[in-house]
Design a protein around this motif. Structure first.
Motif, PDB file in Angstrom:
ATOM      1  N   SER A  50       9.365  -4.515   0.873  1.00 57.47           N
ATOM      2  CA  SER A  50       9.440  -5.112   0.187  1.00 57.47           C
ATOM      3  C   SER A  50      10.869  -5.529  -0.636  1.00 57.47           C
ATOM      4  O   SER A  50      11.629  -5.011  -0.853  1.00 57.47           O
ATOM      5  CB  SER A  50       8.026  -5.762  -0.702  1.00 57.47           C
ATOM      6  OG  SER A  50       7.739  -4.832  -1.227  1.00 57.47           O
ATOM      7  N   LYS A  51      10.878  -7.285  -1.151  1.00 61.36           N
ATOM      8  CA  LYS A  51      12.311  -7.292  -2.116  1.00 61.36           C
ATOM      9  C   LYS A  51      12.229  -6.025  -3.341  1.00 61.36           C
ATOM     10  O   LYS A  51      12.976  -5.368  -3.500  1.00 61.36           O
ATOM     11  CB  LYS A  51      11.812  -8.600  -2.983  1.00 61.36           C
ATOM     12  CG  LYS A  51      12.978  -9.365  -1.466  1.00 61.36           C
ATOM     13  CD  LYS A  51      12.743 -10.810  -2.248  1.00 61.36           C
ATOM     14  CE  LYS A  51      12.773 -12.247  -0.911  1.00 61.36           C
ATOM     15  NZ  LYS A  51      13.324 -13.528  -1.228  1.00 61.36           N
ATOM     16  N   GLU A 108      10.602  -3.065  -3.204  1.00 62.68           N
ATOM     17  CA  GLU A 108      11.045  -1.820  -2.757  1.00 62.68           C
ATOM     18  C   GLU A 108      12.446  -1.565  -2.632  1.00 62.68           C
ATOM     19  O   GLU A 108      12.984  -0.954  -2.654  1.00 62.68           O
ATOM     20  CB  GLU A 108      10.367  -1.543  -1.703  1.00 62.68           C
ATOM     21  CG  GLU A 108       8.686  -1.526  -1.926  1.00 62.68           C
ATOM     22  CD  GLU A 108       7.713  -0.639  -0.716  1.00 62.68           C
ATOM     23  OE1 GLU A 108       6.594  -0.669  -0.516  1.00 62.68           O
ATOM     24  OE2 GLU A 108       8.457  -1.889   0.599  1.00 62.68           O
TER      25      GLU A 108
END
Length: 297
Positions: free
Chosen positions: A105-106, A108
């Motif tokens: 995800s962004k 992470e």
């Protein structure tokens, strides 16, 4: 090597003996002039020639020693770079491989990029330290101890190896890392990096490493202890004192030559410190670095 004076005396004796022998063979009368010439000529020639030759050979010896010293520094520098930079770069590759998978995800991805940025910053800082250290070694500067706070050094050292610690799931416990130390900061960093690297290398997955700094009077005691594979007294002696490189493989097949520990022992000695290693095969190793304090401390 004979001194110029001894060479001159020997030359005069040989000249006098030759003069007396030739006078006897050819029937010449031994006189003051002949004896004087036999003394003066070899004295005028042999002394300055031997003096110049001795200076020349001494200069060659000095140059030979200097070349040997620079060669040793070069070998050390290459070993340091290979030894201390390989692990952090492996960590960087690990992060890049994860990012390349594009399964984050962004949030992470942002975390891993920040982690990568921090690792690179620490690596660059470490390289700057190594360049300064190597310059001081090449210029043959004496180690100049100074009072500094160990927190910065340990922050950098632990940042260099945090990926290796995480990859082995090692339980790292630290205590009192913020201490005033009177030593050469670059040498202390070099010593702690190498000893910690060995601890990580020989600690199995899910093992433990304990780092502690304490004060005993004006002395600073740094302890790095692991519950790894340990090392026999015979092999430890060989690593520290033998001229041969002792190849040792870590618990995760990490390669090594024993250079780090051998060099660390040397720098501790230069800083008027003491190195104590307690190790039991199969149980672990405790390394104690005992450094003196300053008058102002």
């Amino acid at each position: 090597m004979l001194s110029p004076l001894k060479v001159m005396v020997i030359s005069i004796i040989i000249s006098l003996v030759c003069y007396l022998i030739l006078s006897a063979i050819w029937g010449f009368e031994v006189n003051t002039f002949g004896l004087s010439i036999s003394v003066i000529i070899p004295a005028l020639i042999s002394y300055p020639m031997s003096y110049l030759l001795i200076r020349y050979y001494k200069k060659i010896e000095v140059q030979k020693d200097e070349l040997q010293r620079l060669n040793e520094i070069n070998n050390r520098l290459i070993s340091i770079i290979a030894h201390d930079i390989r692990s952090p770069i492996s960590g960087v590759y690990g992060i890049l491989d994860l990012i390349e998978l594009e399964t984050f995800s962004k949030e992470e991805l942002s975390f891993y990029i920040n982690d990568l940025s921090g690792t690179v910053d620490n690596l660059l800082s470490f390289l700057d330290d190594i360049l300064q250290w190597s310059k001081a070694q090449i210029e043959n500067k004496e180690i100049e101890p100074e009072l500094f706070n160990s927190q910065k050094t340990w922050t950098q050292v632990l940042a260099l190896y945090h990926h290796n610690i995480e990859s082995k799931n090692i339980n790292l416990v630290t205590h009192n890392l913020e201490q005033s130390i009177y030593a050469d900061e670059g040498s202390y960093s070099f010593v702690t990096r190498n000893i910690l690297h060995n601890a990580i290398k020989f600690t199995p997955k899910s093992g433990s490493i304990y780092i502690d700094l304490t004060k005993k009077g004006d002395r600073t005691i740094t302890t790095i202890e692991d519950n790894g594979v340990g090392i026999s007294e015979e092999k430890l002696e060989k690593i520290l004192f033998s001229k041969e490189w002792v190849t040792t493989v870590g618990t995760n097949d990490e390669k090594g030559t024993g250079f780090g520990l051998k060099a660390a022992a040397k720098y501790i000695e230069i800083m008027d410190g003491k190195l104590q290693i307690e190790s039991v095969p199969g149980k672990g190793t405790k390394v104690i670095i005992d450094l003196p304090g300053s008058v102002a401390d």
